[in-house]
Design an enzyme around this catalytic site. Sequence first.
Site, PDB file in Angstrom:
ATOM      1  N   GLU A 110       0.957  -1.251   0.038  1.00 24.20           N
ATOM      2  CA  GLU A 110      -0.128  -0.060   0.095  1.00 24.20           C
ATOM      3  C   GLU A 110       0.828   1.185  -0.193  1.00 24.20           C
ATOM      4  OE1 GLU A 110      -3.593  -0.099   2.565  1.00 24.20           O
ATOM      5  OE2 GLU A 110      -3.213   1.940   3.150  1.00 24.20           O
ATOM      6  N   ASP A 120     -13.006   8.409   6.839  1.00 29.55           N
ATOM      7  CA  ASP A 120     -13.235   9.214   8.154  1.00 29.55           C
ATOM      8  C   ASP A 120     -13.824  10.464   8.073  1.00 29.55           C
ATOM      9  OD1 ASP A 120     -11.516   7.279   9.982  1.00 29.55           O
ATOM     10  OD2 ASP A 120      -9.759   7.892   8.956  1.00 29.55           O
TER      11      ASP A 120
HETATM   12  C1  LIG Z   1      -7.005  -1.829   4.693  1.00 23.88           C
HETATM   13  C2  LIG Z   1      -7.502  -0.140   4.853  1.00 23.88           C
HETATM   14  C3  LIG Z   1      -7.400   0.704   3.934  1.00 23.88           C
HETATM   15  C4  LIG Z   1      -7.821   2.053   4.180  1.00 23.88           C
HETATM   16  N1  LIG Z   1      -7.755   2.948   3.232  1.00 23.88           N
HETATM   17  C5  LIG Z   1      -8.109   4.168   3.649  1.00 23.88           C
HETATM   18  C6  LIG Z   1      -7.981   5.209   2.317  1.00 23.88           C
HETATM   19  O1  LIG Z   1      -7.488   5.197   1.413  1.00 23.88           O
HETATM   20  N2  LIG Z   1      -8.460   6.382   2.804  1.00 23.88           N
HETATM   21  C7  LIG Z   1      -9.081   6.887   4.058  1.00 23.88           C
HETATM   22  O2  LIG Z   1      -9.655   8.044   4.196  1.00 23.88           O
HETATM   23  N3  LIG Z   1      -9.147   5.882   4.839  1.00 23.88           N
HETATM   24  C8  LIG Z   1      -8.685   4.597   4.689  1.00 23.88           C
HETATM   25  N4  LIG Z   1      -8.739   3.774   5.794  1.00 23.88           N
HETATM   26  C9  LIG Z   1      -9.335   3.914   6.935  1.00 23.88           C
HETATM   27  C10 LIG Z   1     -10.856   4.050   7.103  1.00 23.88           C
HETATM   28  O3  LIG Z   1     -11.397   4.893   6.121  1.00 23.88           O
HETATM   29  C11 LIG Z   1     -11.443   4.214   8.361  1.00 23.88           C
HETATM   30  O4  LIG Z   1     -11.263   3.387   9.263  1.00 23.88           O
HETATM   31  C12 LIG Z   1     -12.851   4.623   8.603  1.00 23.88           C
HETATM   32  O5  LIG Z   1     -13.111   5.469   9.709  1.00 23.88           O
HETATM   33  C13 LIG Z   1     -13.990   3.542   8.287  1.00 23.88           C
HETATM   34  O6  LIG Z   1     -13.958   3.280   6.954  1.00 23.88           O
HETATM   35  P1  LIG Z   1     -14.385   1.636   6.740  1.00 23.88           P
HETATM   36  O7  LIG Z   1     -14.718   1.431   5.268  1.00 23.88           O
HETATM   37  O8  LIG Z   1     -13.097   0.782   7.346  1.00 23.88           O
HETATM   38  O9  LIG Z   1     -15.849   1.402   7.605  1.00 23.88           O
HETATM   39  P2  LIG Z   1     -16.934   0.537   7.555  1.00 23.88           P
HETATM   40  O10 LIG Z   1     -16.194  -1.058   7.441  1.00 23.88           O
HETATM   41  O11 LIG Z   1     -17.734   1.119   6.840  1.00 23.88           O
HETATM   42  O12 LIG Z   1     -17.019   0.533   9.227  1.00 23.88           O
HETATM   43  C14 LIG Z   1     -16.431   0.335  10.026  1.00 23.88           C
HETATM   44  C15 LIG Z   1     -17.134  -0.010  11.648  1.00 23.88           C
HETATM   45  O13 LIG Z   1     -17.626   1.139  11.860  1.00 23.88           O
HETATM   46  C16 LIG Z   1     -19.098   0.918  12.157  1.00 23.88           C
HETATM   47  N5  LIG Z   1     -19.728   2.211  11.737  1.00 23.88           N
HETATM   48  C17 LIG Z   1     -19.541   2.640  10.437  1.00 23.88           C
HETATM   49  N6  LIG Z   1     -20.268   3.712  10.318  1.00 23.88           N
HETATM   50  C18 LIG Z   1     -20.961   3.917  11.541  1.00 23.88           C
HETATM   51  C19 LIG Z   1     -21.838   4.692  12.113  1.00 23.88           C
HETATM   52  N7  LIG Z   1     -22.146   5.889  11.501  1.00 23.88           N
HETATM   53  N8  LIG Z   1     -22.247   4.733  13.452  1.00 23.88           N
HETATM   54  C20 LIG Z   1     -21.822   3.701  14.253  1.00 23.88           C
HETATM   55  N9  LIG Z   1     -20.955   2.781  13.683  1.00 23.88           N
HETATM   56  C21 LIG Z   1     -20.659   2.893  12.376  1.00 23.88           C
HETATM   57  C22 LIG Z   1     -19.375  -0.130  11.368  1.00 23.88           C
HETATM   58  O14 LIG Z   1     -20.405  -0.881  11.672  1.00 23.88           O
HETATM   59  C23 LIG Z   1     -18.125  -0.790  11.423  1.00 23.88           C
HETATM   60  O15 LIG Z   1     -18.128  -1.715  12.265  1.00 23.88           O
HETATM   61  C24 LIG Z   1      -8.112   2.451   5.604  1.00 23.88           C
HETATM   62  C25 LIG Z   1      -8.455   1.216   6.191  1.00 23.88           C
HETATM   63  C26 LIG Z   1      -8.115   0.145   5.905  1.00 23.88           C
HETATM   64  C27 LIG Z   1      -8.278  -0.999   7.289  1.00 23.88           C
END
Ligand SMILES: Cc1cc2nc3c(=O)[nH]c(=O)nc-3n(C[C@H](O)[C@H](O)[C@H](O)COP(=O)(O)OP(=O)(O)OC[C@H]3O[C@@H](n4cnc5c(N)ncnc54)[C@H](O)[C@@H]3O)c2cc1C
Length: 321
Positions: free
Chosen positions: A27, A119
């Site tokens: 990455e 985020d």
């Molecule tokens: C492999 C990897 C790559 C990443 N790449 C990027 C990137 O390129 N750019 C970036 O900005 N960030 C990135 N992130 C970070 C990520 O965007 C953050 O962790 C973000 O907070 C959650 O996005 P997600 O898709 O992981 O969340 P999701 O999988 O949608 O949710 C994570 C958890 O939060 C809970 N949740 C979601 N929304 C809510 C809500 N409104 N209220 C309560 N609970 C909720 C869900 O139930 C779930 O359990 C990355 C993280 C990982 C692990």
Amino acid sequence: MHAEPRASRFVQRLGDGGQRRIRVSFEFFPPKTEEMEKTLWDSITRLAPLKPNFVSVTYGAGGSTRERTHSTVKRILAETALIPAAHLTCVAATCQEIDAVIRNYCTAGVRHIVALRGDPVGGIGERYAPHPGGYRNAADLVAGIKRLSDVEVSVSAYPEKHPDSPTVEADLDMLAAKVDAGAARAITQFFFENDLYFRYLDRVRARGINVPVVPGILPVQNFKQTKAFAARCGASVPDWLAERFEGLDEDAATRKLIAAAVAAEQVLDLVDRGVTDFHFYTMNRADLVYAVCHLLGLRPSHEPTALPLAVGERAGVRGVG
Ligand SMILES: Cc1cc2nc3c(=O)[nH]c(=O)nc-3n(C[C@H](O)[C@H](O)[C@H](O)COP(=O)(O)OP(=O)(O)OC[C@H]3O[C@@H](n4cnc5c(N)ncnc54)[C@H](O)[C@@H]3O)c2cc1C
């Protein structure tokens, strides 16, 4: 005295005709300055001959790097034989705007997207509110991508639970929803205690989720930064790790050796326990990751990696190593 061979002599076992094949992905983040661009491309050039399964390029908070993510991915497509995976988040954009980004990626020849919620605009720790006209969460985004294209989709997974998630069960529900929507693979947040990963994997499988859950490995380039970042994203930093870096703030050379030793110990233990795929958070630096991959038995292949591809070829799915 007869000493048992250490378990991590796995490399020899693989050499003895073992069937397990180690696959890695790397990455990167899009560079902000010319100097960072050079560091990134030096790293890509160094790591490319290890023939990663894919290389991914992150998408800045709030879509702030949209153009830079796109141009980095396009350059990877144009100048290397690597398979890029473009990250994409739901933050601060309407579905139409995000769909346009997806179409753009597809037109450029991208065949793999890492779909994320992202985020909150105010940064980690703020309450997340979906954009009124946007995708609500990562599962919704995966479904949106799959409606537009048959690209491969990877998603995130959290061995220690996402900080927004009220419970581990809620976290698993979200992972299940993302997989049901079409995600083919989950990549984990970094972790330092392998038992956390295996406990999580047990729960994922018990929940009936059967996609690969690839461990995300963060070689600790900078312990202070890692600690601060881990605190914000809900990853724990064990005391033993802090102790290993203790007193080294002014000693970059020793820090690097310790970082390599820590990452090596972690991945060798994972391999010994059956893991074959690894996703490395490179922080755009090649040396530690290259060394760890070498330990994993990967060797550079001297087939050309900078292929001038015909335009039609870019849109096709090239062989996944
Ligand atoms: C492999 C990897 C790559 C990443 N790449 C990027 C990137 O390129 N750019 C970036 O900005 N960030 C990135 N992130 C970070 C990520 O965007 C953050 O962790 C973000 O907070 C959650 O996005 P997600 O898709 O992981 O969340 P999701 O999988 O949608 O949710 C994570 C958890 O939060 C809970 N949740 C979601 N929304 C809510 C809500 N409104 N209220 C309560 N609970 C909720 C869900 O139930 C779930 O359990 C990355 C993280 C990982 C692990």
